[in-house]
Write an enzyme that holds these catalytic residues in place. Structure first.
Site, PDB file in Angstrom:
ATOM      1  CB  SER A 144      -1.749  27.747  34.613  1.00 21.93           C
ATOM      2  OG  SER A 144      -2.020  26.370  34.486  1.00 21.93           O
ATOM      3  CE1 TYR A 157       3.501  26.177  34.918  1.00 22.29           C
ATOM      4  CE2 TYR A 157       1.608  24.693  34.969  1.00 22.29           C
ATOM      5  CZ  TYR A 157       2.257  25.796  34.438  1.00 22.29           C
ATOM      6  OH  TYR A 157       1.672  26.521  33.429  1.00 22.29           O
TER       7      TYR A 157
HETATM    8  C1  8X3 Z   1      -0.738  24.307  31.853  1.00 23.72           C
HETATM    9  C2  8X3 Z   1      -1.837  23.485  32.407  1.00 23.72           C
HETATM   10  O1  8X3 Z   1      -2.443  21.166  33.281  1.00 23.72           O
HETATM   11  O2  8X3 Z   1      -0.199  21.424  32.399  1.00 23.72           O
HETATM   12  O3  8X3 Z   1      -0.589  25.533  32.478  1.00 23.72           O
HETATM   13  O4  8X3 Z   1      -0.791  22.396  34.517  1.00 23.72           O
HETATM   14  S1  8X3 Z   1      -1.259  22.072  33.173  1.00 23.72           S
END
Ligand code: 8X3
Length: 259
Positions: A144, A157
């Site tokens: 990502s 995340y």
């Molecule tokens: C998804 C992109 O901007 O939500 O992997 O982190 S974000």
């Protein structure tokens, strides 16, 4: 332009994790159309079985295998079915919450690390011998833009996706000289049915706000198309890292919204 490579017999199998929806399902469809026998893995049996049926009905080849990538014993058992495979697409993963570091739930952080990093590690370790045995293997890590820069509310995340990025980068160093490519695809804002919904625990209003006013977020097909392109380059061409975002997104924190 170089023509896409046709998979050889030994490298014709492509395993896709998280194939029950979104980028995983779209990637399975596109790799099947490119001539791979796709093996769809995910926890949701009904969904991957339905997708396998759809792909087979279209004249391509797919099988479904119910699998939780965080369950190492199950992953090892799965790997025994393959002597050689050509492609592993590590797509399973996702985000939970947007809490700041000060209040984020450690359990959410743990789960994100488990799915995005340990899941990728489990699958890659278990299938690396079969990828190497094919003589022409490809590991894809779907990371990502969160694996490359942070944003407020994203730390859990972002930390996990940085982990996935480091796994890909380190593996590429460690196996250089072996017939296996390591490709990292890092998408930015992608509008799928489930990514934001899962992140916000099923809250549709909060999920919709993520894409509010954004002219054209990327779709799962846009990302799948990029994965299929990278995978079908000639074997000596390794797309180390490819970052893709919608035109309306200049960085993780700079998004043009028409409100
Ligand atoms: C998804 C992109 O901007 O939500 O992997 O982190 S974000």
């Amino acid at each position: 332009m170089t023509a896409p490579a046709t998979p050889s017999a030994a490298s014709r199998i492509a395993v896709v994790t998280g194939a029950s929806s979104g980028i995983g399902a779209a990637t399975a469809r596109q790799l099947a159309a490119a001539g791979y026998r796709v093996v769809l893995t995910a926890r949701r049996k009904d969904r991957i079985e339905a997708l396998a049926e759809e792909i087979n009905a279209a004249g391509h080849s797919a099988t479904a295998y119910t699998l939780d990538v965080t369950d190492r014993a199950a992953v090892d058992e799965f790997a025994t079915a393959f002597r050689t495979i050509g492609v592993l697409v590590n797509n399973a993963g996702g985000a939970l919450g947007t809490d700041p570091v000060a209040t984020g739930a450690p359990e959410d952080w743990r789960r994100m690390y488990e799915t995005n990093v340990i899941g990728t590690l489990n699958m890659t370790q278990a299938l690396l011998p079969a990828l190497t045995a094919s003589g022409d293997g490809t590991v894809v890590v779907v990371s990502s833009t969160a694996g490359h820069a942070t944003y407020e509310g994203g730390a859990g995340y972002v930390a996990a996706k940085h982990g996935a990025h480091v796994l890909a980068e380190t593996l590429r160093l460690e196996i250089v000289g072996q017939p296996v490519r390591v490709i990292e695809i890092a998408p930015g804002m992608v509008k799928t049915d489930e990514f934001s919904l899962n992140r916000f625990g099923g809250d549709e209003e909060k999920a919709a706000k993520v894409y509010e006013g954004v002219a054209e977020p990327l779709t799962a097909d846009d990302v799948a198309d990029t994965i299929a392109w990278a995978v079908t380059r000639p074997s000596h061409v390794n797309v180390d890292l490819l970052v893709l975002r919608p035109r309306a997104q200049a960085s993780n924190t700079k998004v043009h919204r028409e409100l």
